[in-house]
Design an enzyme around this catalytic site. Structure first.
Site, mmCIF file in Angstrom:
data_model
loop_
_atom_site.group_PDB
_atom_site.id
_atom_site.type_symbol
_atom_site.label_atom_id
_atom_site.label_comp_id
_atom_site.label_asym_id
_atom_site.label_seq_id
_atom_site.Cartn_x
_atom_site.Cartn_y
_atom_site.Cartn_z
ATOM 1 N N CYS A 229 -5.746 1.967 6.049
ATOM 2 C CA CYS A 229 -6.417 0.736 6.460
ATOM 3 C C CYS A 229 -5.779 0.267 7.774
ATOM 4 C CB CYS A 229 -6.276 -0.318 5.365
ATOM 5 S SG CYS A 229 -4.607 -0.988 5.210
ATOM 6 N N CYS B 256 -2.018 -0.486 7.429
ATOM 7 C CA CYS B 256 -1.198 0.714 7.304
ATOM 8 C C CYS B 256 -1.169 1.512 8.608
ATOM 9 C CB CYS B 256 -1.696 1.569 6.145
ATOM 10 S SG CYS B 256 -1.432 0.786 4.539
ATOM 11 N N GLU C 242 1.112 3.797 1.928
ATOM 12 C CA GLU C 242 1.699 4.161 3.222
ATOM 13 C C GLU C 242 2.883 3.259 3.564
ATOM 14 O OE1 GLU C 242 -2.816 4.942 3.540
ATOM 15 O OE2 GLU C 242 -1.502 3.447 2.627
ATOM 16 N N HIS D 291 0.856 -1.188 0.000
ATOM 17 C CA HIS D 291 0.000 0.000 0.000
ATOM 18 C C HIS D 291 0.895 1.243 0.000
ATOM 19 C CE1 HIS D 291 -3.769 -2.122 1.855
ATOM 20 N NE2 HIS D 291 -3.217 -2.837 0.883
#
Length: 160
Positions: free
Chosen positions: A86, A89, A58, A56
């Protein structure tokens, strides 16, 4: 001053997100900066290009910041991300010891775009688990929500 910094960081996250969309990636971008706004790392979502479900924006930005700084402790730094982190993350942000997360669109916006989200907001995670991460939400939220529409018209509008 902090509001101006947050907007500038979010504009950078939006720019890196757009680059990711153009590369066929999902519509998420993140930048990590020192408290004064000096950017040390940036990344877009790299899940498809790296064939890595954990890549992801991040997490990828945290990896880049750790490499750039030669440290795993990112205390004194903030992360700006185009969409609310999420749970995975949010945990990575906690473990990297980032001081603050700044986000635009929310998890519900990602779900509305078709992403399979766990509906657990990052501020709830930090409150419940005792994390000291400050959360600033809704920074340039409209511009960040528009990234989902841009992505749907891009080269690879597949969700996961």
């Amino acid at each position: 001053m902090k509001e101006t910094r947050n907007k500038q960081l979010m504009l950078s996250a939006i720019e890196v997100c757009r680059a990711g969309i153009a590369a066929g990636q999902s519509p998420f971008g993140a930048v990590i900066a020192e408290a004064d706004g000096t950017i040390v790392a940036k990344s877009h979502n790299r899940v498809r290009m790296s064939c890595d479900a954990t890549a992801h924006a991040e997490v990828a930005a945290i990896r880049e910041a750790c490499k750039a700084l030669g440290a795993i402790d990112l205390a004194g730094h903030v992360i700006a991300t185009t969409c609310e982190p999420c749970p995975m993350c949010a945990a990575a942000i906690h473990w990297a010891n980032l001081d603050e997360v700044i986000y635009g669109a929310g998890i519900d916006d990602a779900a509305d775009a078709g992403f399979r989200e766990l509906h657990l907001h990052c501020d709830q995670i930090y409150r419940r688990c005792g994390g000291g991460v400050e959360v600033t939400c809704g920074v340039l939220d409209q511009e960040c929500r528009e990234l989902f529409a841009q992505w749907k018209n891009g080269p690879n509008p597949e969700t996961y």
